[in-house]
Design an enzyme around this catalytic site. Structure first.
Site, mmCIF file in Angstrom:
data_model
loop_
_atom_site.group_PDB
_atom_site.id
_atom_site.type_symbol
_atom_site.label_atom_id
_atom_site.label_comp_id
_atom_site.label_asym_id
_atom_site.label_seq_id
_atom_site.Cartn_x
_atom_site.Cartn_y
_atom_site.Cartn_z
ATOM 1 N N HIS A 56 7.624 -44.777 24.182
ATOM 2 C CA HIS A 56 7.266 -46.108 24.697
ATOM 3 C C HIS A 56 6.749 -46.032 26.130
ATOM 4 C CE1 HIS A 56 9.378 -47.416 21.160
ATOM 5 N NE2 HIS A 56 10.533 -46.965 21.596
ATOM 6 N N HIS A 218 8.734 -49.586 17.014
ATOM 7 C CA HIS A 218 8.784 -48.324 16.270
ATOM 8 C C HIS A 218 8.024 -48.451 14.956
ATOM 9 C CE1 HIS A 218 12.519 -48.996 18.563
ATOM 10 N NE2 HIS A 218 12.269 -47.781 19.012
#
Lengths: 331, 331
Positions: A56, A218
């Site tokens: 991320h 995700h």
């Protein structure tokens, strides 16, 4: 899989090596996979620790530095850091004034940060925690009880980090962090899947003419899979659920439009050009805005919108100096 | 084509709308497609104007602001701005102290900036120009006589911008810009093509197991198309031609590793972890490093490495305050 990697299983360890050599003002603990400020925490300063699965970036390691986080525990790609990692991060930066854990609401993260907090407290470190659960897309999700934590985390880290830098105590920093967390709402849209290096293939299949509305960071399923729409229509699919979720008029706000890793800036600005008038129509008074890749999903094409209802104190602390790899101004 | 767009022919105009609403400190001239600082140029300050085809964001519009550019003329995607656009940018920011044009070496850009310079001079504006031609991949290319201009442009804009901010005169700013430009070398690698919105399909075909070494920022062919390699091998394919081209030991340098738009930060750091030791072995003493998306090729997966041999003055001006959307520190 077309990526800059050597062994797909070594991605995190090797990325940390790059971070270490690029940023002498950071300390990278390769064994525990903890990124912290090279300078020890100033005596009396509350320390902020976050972390989570990697993939991320710049979240969270890219937000370690003056005015923001003191340390970040980096789990493997899309995998929660272990309690030991979080404990190591916590102990590395406690000055005695206590540590605030900033946790995105994923079951593994929450459990492992809780366990680390218990271990740290047993070792004499005071810990408070804030769990960010701002994603309005779905109530429960693949790896989440309740809402997922996403873009508001960046805003919590910035604002709470600024207050800690000013010398506020643990209770005050935790209270403000919870207030910011509670004031944020996010919604993401994926145009493509991402590819986890160790898996070597896309996390999910998304036909060429479809998109995932409300995707998780995700690649978790969102609200609906629909036909690929125009930027104008997508903007509405992002703004409406956020505004609806706030209910009351939002007023002054900090807005973050983050690319998900595979979407270039020109598209992000184009999208923001559609989002801005919708926010204005809905009574969101955008006081500050960030556009770029701040919380990503590896190489996913897509974007997420975050709106944080902001009072004067939050705006003042947002503007305070910050010196990190991912966010920097005022110093 | 999976992109945030409405009509593919409106991408630039609509992205400019997003830039205008996101950045009140910028002025967007929608008709001429010029981004300039909202505040008029300070009397006596040399103005810096750059520009080129769009699709390389944050270059150039993202580098308009205090300590860097005064204006950028944005051509359509991968298309040179017209002389009229560059003239409008030039006239918008001249304070009487003259204007430096910073031009990437593509035939259309060079011709149109030259024509704009002539028109501006006829209108009483003094203009100097620097042409950046730093890409060591190939000598001539699809749209270039001589080397293509790429990442060194960012460094020229930053350092010359800082000198102009200090009040240096046009001759001095131009001389330094040329010195920085001459001290830079770049080399890029593409793992995938990009997709120009108006075309709707990839600019070139690249099989799943191949990469383009020495790619241009519009997808122009590079030195060779080879089997997809590890990050370690790719690092060598980027560093070696640069070091070889310098010939003599480089010594102190400013290094930029830019993602090309579709490559996430975690991969960029991993790649830099491989690049850094190779640079050190080759006698490059990395004094400053930037990693992230600074000069892109729409959604291309890939990266470009730029090494600029830097003296003390350049380092001092590199560190000077800059306040732009794409680069910000010290203020």
């Amino acid at each position: 899989m077309k990526k800059f990697v050597n062994d797909p299983d070594d991605v995190l360890a090797e990325a940390l090596r790059g971070i270490a050599v690029a940023h002498p003002d950071l300390r990278v603990d390769a064994e525990n996979r903890v990124i912290s400020r090279a300078e020890p925490t100033r005596a009396g300063k509350v320390a902020l620790v976050s972390g989570g699965g990697s993939g991320h970036e710049p979240l969270h390691g890219g937000f370690v530095g003056r005015g923001m986080l003191d340390a970040a525990a980096a789990g493997e790609v899309f995998t929660s850091p272990t309690p030991d990692q979080v404990l190591a991060a916590t102990q590395a930066v406690d000055s005695g004034a206590g540590v605030l854990h900033i946790v995105k609401n994923y079951t593994g993260d929450v459990l492992n940060f809780e366990m680390a907090a218990e271990l740290a407290e047993a070792a004499g470190v005071r810990v408070e925690s804030v769990v960010v659960a701002d994603d309005v897309a779905v109530q429960d999700s693949t790896w989440t009880a309740g809402r997922r934590g996403t873009g508001t985390t960046v805003v919590v880290e910035k604002i709470a980090g600024a207050l800690a830098e000013e010398g506020a105590d643990l209770a005050a920093v935790a209270e403000l962090a919870r207030r910011v967390s509670g004031a944020g709402r996010s919604m993401g849209v994926a145009l493509t899947s991402c590819t986890v290096p160790a898996a070597g293939r896309p996390t999910f299949e998304l036909p060429d003419d479809e998109m995932e509305v409300g995707v998780g960071i995700h690649g978790e399923p969102g609200r609906s899979r629909v036909k690929l729409a125009s930027a104008r229509e997508i903007a509405k699919l992002m703004v409406d659920p956020i505004v609806h979720d706030f209910g009351d008029p939002v007023g002054p706000a900090i807005v973050l439009l983050s690319g998900l890793g595979g979407t270039p800036l020109i598209e992000q600005y184009l999208l923001y050009g559609e989002i801005a008038p919708l926010l204005a129509d809905a009574g969101v008074d955008v006081q500050r805005v960030l556009i770029g890749d701040y919380i990503t999903s590896l190489d996913m094409a897509g974007a997420s919108l975050t709106v944080v209802k902001a009072d004067d104190e939050m705006l003042r602390l947002w503007d305070a100096p910050v010196v990190t790899a991912g966010l920097r101004w005022g110093a």
